[in-house]
Scaffold this motif. Sequence first.
Motif, PDB file in Angstrom:
ATOM      1  N   MET A  44       0.840  -1.181   0.000  1.00 25.97           N
ATOM      2  CA  MET A  44       0.000   0.000   0.000  1.00 25.97           C
ATOM      3  C   MET A  44       0.884   1.243   0.000  1.00 25.97           C
ATOM      4  O   MET A  44       1.873   1.312   0.718  1.00 25.97           O
ATOM      5  CB  MET A  44      -0.916  -0.016   1.224  1.00 25.97           C
ATOM      6  N   SER A  73      -7.399   2.215  -3.516  1.00 26.29           N
ATOM      7  CA  SER A  73      -7.284   3.081  -2.346  1.00 26.29           C
ATOM      8  C   SER A  73      -7.200   2.202  -1.115  1.00 26.29           C
ATOM      9  O   SER A  73      -7.335   0.969  -1.203  1.00 26.29           O
ATOM     10  CB  SER A  73      -8.509   4.005  -2.248  1.00 26.29           C
ATOM     11  N   ASP A  74      -6.997   2.801   0.051  1.00 27.53           N
ATOM     12  CA  ASP A  74      -6.949   2.011   1.280  1.00 27.53           C
ATOM     13  C   ASP A  74      -8.196   1.144   1.418  1.00 27.53           C
ATOM     14  O   ASP A  74      -8.118  -0.053   1.721  1.00 27.53           O
ATOM     15  CB  ASP A  74      -6.836   2.932   2.502  1.00 27.53           C
ATOM     16  N   ARG A 117      -8.152  -2.902   1.184  1.00 26.81           N
ATOM     17  CA  ARG A 117      -8.538  -3.717   2.347  1.00 26.81           C
ATOM     18  C   ARG A 117      -9.581  -4.754   1.933  1.00 26.81           C
ATOM     19  O   ARG A 117      -9.532  -5.915   2.362  1.00 26.81           O
ATOM     20  CB  ARG A 117      -9.097  -2.832   3.467  1.00 26.81           C
ATOM     21  N   GLY A 122      -8.684  -1.946   8.554  1.00 22.73           N
ATOM     22  CA  GLY A 122      -8.232  -0.571   8.717  1.00 22.73           C
ATOM     23  C   GLY A 122      -9.369   0.308   9.202  1.00 22.73           C
ATOM     24  O   GLY A 122     -10.056  -0.004  10.167  1.00 22.73           O
TER      25      GLY A 122
END
Length: 402
Positions: free
Chosen positions: A1, A52-53, A57, A97
Amino acid sequence: MKSFPAAFRLEPKAPPNLVEISLPGSKSYTNRALLLAALADGESTLTNALFSDDTERMVECLNALGIRVEADRAGKVLKVRGQGVPTVSPSEPLYCGNAGTAIRFLAPFCAFGPGEVILTGNERMRQRPIRDLLDGIRQVGGEAVDLEGTGCPPIRVKGGGLSGGLCRIEGSRSSQYFSALLLSAARMEQGLTLAVEGELVSKPYIDMTLSILERFGVYAANSEYRRLHVPPGQEPKAIDYEVEGDASAASYFLAAAAVTGKTVRVGPLPEDTCQGDRGFVRVLAEMGCGWRQVGDRVELTGGTLRGVEADLNAMSDTAQTLAVVALFAEGPTTIRNIANTRIKETDRIAALHQELEKLGAVVEEFPDGLRIHPKKVYTPAGIETYDDHRMAMSFAVAGSRI
């Protein structure tokens, strides 16, 4: 990431008169599509997918559940080999996250797996309510509990399937609880009928869920947002799916044009999109900007801005952006009906109050919003983002003027 510096320094700089922006794919549609592709039997290809995060995830968790996802970051493509249900019970907790869509969409999906799954997240995620969704899972035949008794993650979901049927959920806290159950509803033996208790927040996100269900071959009915029904006997189909541009991301570029008096053209963002955040264009127009639709792109030109009163319940993710634009308007701007943003990545109302005052604005805070009184001169300051990407992006707009 990808990692970023701990801080960015922003200084005003005169932008070109016209800026063209190609938007990243929608986060909301990308994570919905990933979940539906996993529920299908066969390979789906998602193009213009967001990396993206939150989406990464989701990809990591799906892989851990036995759903093979191949990612081509450069090409913005995700290939998902759907199995219909999870095929693996991970030995370690699934770490989400601060990705609200990931943990909430995955919770009902995990109930179809072969065993027990624990889902958790970062410190802020462990403060974000999920009890209503867990209760919903139990109402449709599943076993789901919060492990610390706080109504927040970490949570444990037991496999074995969901029978479905009637489920009642309070509507005022988060539409994601409803979307999470709707996305998995086609795999429920009896289908699903969601009864909304009270007033449902963020209705456009339900429209997005229903529209993408249809794209994946699942019929769902909406009775004026009081009842949402997915009949039994259906299953998602593996498809090729192009993700729309992200209307939430568009808001930052539109806001930058608004406060600098320049012109921006953003897309792809079709006029008939279900994304509620496209409505941010109308708010900026009410403040004094000019805009038009040019094919699948939105073109906006900044003007002399005036304060407005805005009910942002249908597009609450734009509240921080509007609050920053309000700094440069004539007269106060009032933002209301966004109480649900207090349980997002941070308490966004309190965070806005704190950071806007650092710049010198006068801010009144309400349980469901705030009022911003602009000033002629502001003081440059260090802005805390609270690990919330929307705080970072919104206040970056302020950096174009302060």
